[in-house]
Design an enzyme around this catalytic site. Structure first.
Site, PDB file in Angstrom:
ATOM      1  N   HIS A   1       1.172   3.324 -12.773  1.00  0.00           N
ATOM      2  CA  HIS A   1       1.158   2.118 -11.920  1.00  0.00           C
ATOM      3  C   HIS A   1       2.282   1.170 -12.347  1.00  0.00           C
ATOM      4  CE1 HIS A   1      -1.797   1.626  -8.774  1.00  0.00           C
ATOM      5  NE2 HIS A   1      -1.702   0.311  -8.852  1.00  0.00           N
TER       6      HIS A   1
ATOM      7  N   ASP B   1       3.387  -4.280  -7.271  1.00  0.00           N
ATOM      8  CA  ASP B   1       2.777  -3.933  -5.986  1.00  0.00           C
ATOM      9  C   ASP B   1       3.596  -2.807  -5.361  1.00  0.00           C
ATOM     10  OD1 ASP B   1       1.074  -3.917  -3.855  1.00  0.00           O
ATOM     11  OD2 ASP B   1       1.467  -5.966  -3.206  1.00  0.00           O
TER      12      ASP B   1
ATOM     13  N   GLY C   1       1.022   2.498  -4.414  1.00  0.00           N
ATOM     14  CA  GLY C   1       0.436   3.527  -3.552  1.00  0.00           C
ATOM     15  C   GLY C   1       1.438   4.098  -2.576  1.00  0.00           C
TER      16      GLY C   1
ATOM     17  N   GLY D   1       4.066   6.058  -4.422  1.00  0.00           N
ATOM     18  CA  GLY D   1       3.472   7.301  -4.911  1.00  0.00           C
ATOM     19  C   GLY D   1       3.296   8.341  -3.819  1.00  0.00           C
ATOM     20  N   ARG D   2       3.003   7.885  -2.606  1.00  0.00           N
ATOM     21  CA  ARG D   2       2.866   8.850  -1.502  1.00  0.00           C
ATOM     22  C   ARG D   2       4.220   9.335  -1.006  1.00  0.00           C
ATOM     23  NH1 ARG D   2      -1.547   5.519  -0.993  1.00  0.00           N
ATOM     24  NH2 ARG D   2      -0.517   3.986   0.336  1.00  0.00           N
TER      25      ARG D   2
END
Length: 385
Positions: free
Chosen positions: A193, A197, A200, A203-204
């Site tokens: 992480h 911000d 996600g 990461g995708r």
């Protein structure tokens, strides 16, 4: 991290068969059709990856931007906001620059593209760099006073070293299957992480990058983020279990590979519809349609095999075509006579469906499908609802 190769092997085989089916069907489509399918899949996946984080973005604006990037479809729509253009930029970079090594600079550029103003909502955040704050980075859900901490990431002081280890592994040639590598890369990145911000979404995009290295631009057709959005609760639960368990991540890898397989099967269904549409127009290329008739037929085709609920009727045609009830009724009958539409029911219950096998309910009657024979006088007639 390690996983049970034997347990994962069977699911990997199924997933790769599904990938192969997608590639095979794609070969039967023309260049323009491929681009159109890729544009729609990319647009839907962009909206989905944002929606996983609770962000709603305008699909129409995304479609216009993607159309301009791929040079296909309607390119005259409204521009997407800067942050949405940034999301499309990094998704595009993952596919077009798939052979380029992953680096700290590239990842930081991806994250900065998501927050062009330096704010996440109303909160100012650090962009284009790994997090530096002293407070623990926690993944939290629930409202104020009811927060639930799902995961606490490594301290900011450890992030640079953790990310260097991750990048060394990601860029190295490994023995892992590509789908396994995508699963491990996503889990590892989300576990570190590294950003304040955007973790996600970045990461995708790493998943997109791994799949693109294996399958090239075909990977755009596989809507992994859409599938993860559909299984959002399971997605978060599986990540949480893998992050809190021991180093055996077999359950996560199995679950992830299954989602890619389902994504491929869904892409295959989309291509079936595209192939059916192409064959449909080829079979009816000699038919002369009014502008209204062509609009209605295109609407039914775009809706897909099960997308236009209840079929077409006079009232719907009247609304879609902006015409009178009498004209709507006449033009529907003309489409039936041409063999373009088939009819079910009678009177006010009359519905029309495209004469594509499997696209209408059983019992559809058209000029290309002769009605069933009348029952013999002594026979008991059968009825269908």
């Amino acid at each position: 991290m390690h996983y049970d190769v034997i347990q994962v092997g069977a699911e990997l085989a199924r997933a790769h068969r599904a990938q192969g089916v997608v590639e095979g069907k794609l070969a039967g489509l023309g260049f323009e059709q491929r681009l159109e399918l890729a544009a729609e899949a990319w647009s839907q996946d962009a909206v989905a990856t944002a929606a996983i984080e609770g962000e709603r973005i305008n699909l129409t604006a995304v479609r216009s931007s993607v159309a301009r990037r791929l040079g296909v479809g309607n390119q005259d729509g409204a521009n997407a906001p800067r942050n949405v253009e940034g999301l499309l930029d990094i998704m595009d970079d993952a596919v077009l620059q798939r052979a380029a090594p992953l680096s700290h600079e590239r990842l930081c550029a991806w994250q900065a593209a998501l927050f062009p103003t330096g704010y996440s909502g109303m909160t100012k955040i650090l962009v284009g760099a790994y997090r530096e704050h002293a407070e623990p980075m926690q993944v939290v859900s629930g409202g104020f006073g009811r927060e639930r901490v799902h995961y606490e990431a490594p301290s900011s002081a450890h992030v640079p070293a953790e990310m260097q280890q991750f990048l060394d592994w990601f860029n190295a040639t490994t023995e892992h299957d590509s789908l396994v590598k995508a699963a491990l890369a996503h889990l590892w990145f989300e576990t570190i992480h590294p950003f304040e911000d955007g973790n996600g979404r970045v990461g995708r995009v790493l998943i997109d990058l791994v799949l693109a290295r294996e399958n090239g631009e075909i990977s755009r057709l596989i809507r992994t983020s859409q599938r993860l959005l559909d299984k959002r609760r399971d997605y978060y639960e599986q990540l949480e279990r893998a992050q809190h368990g021991d180093l055996d991540v077999t359950a996560w890898v199995l679950w992830f590979v299954e989602q890619v397989r389902v994504s491929c099967e869904e892409a295959s269904g989309v291509m079936d519809a595209a192939l059916a549409t192409a064959l449909f127009w080829m079979n009816h290329q000699d038919k002369v349609l009014t502008t209204r008739q062509r609009k209605v037929v295109k609407l039914l085709l775009d809706a897909g095999p099960h997308g236009f609920e209840g079929g077409m009727n006079t009232r719907k045609y009247e609304s879609v075509g902006g015409t009178s009830r009498a004209t709507a009724s006449r033009e529907l009958i003309e489409l039936e006579d041409m063999g373009i539409l088939g009819r079910v029911g009678a009177g006010r219950s009359t519905r029309y469906y495209l004469t594509i096998p499997g696209w209408g309910p059983a019992g559809t009657v058209s000029s290309t499908t002769p009605p069933p024979p009348e029952p013999a006088p002594d026979a008991r007639p059968s009825y269908r609802r």
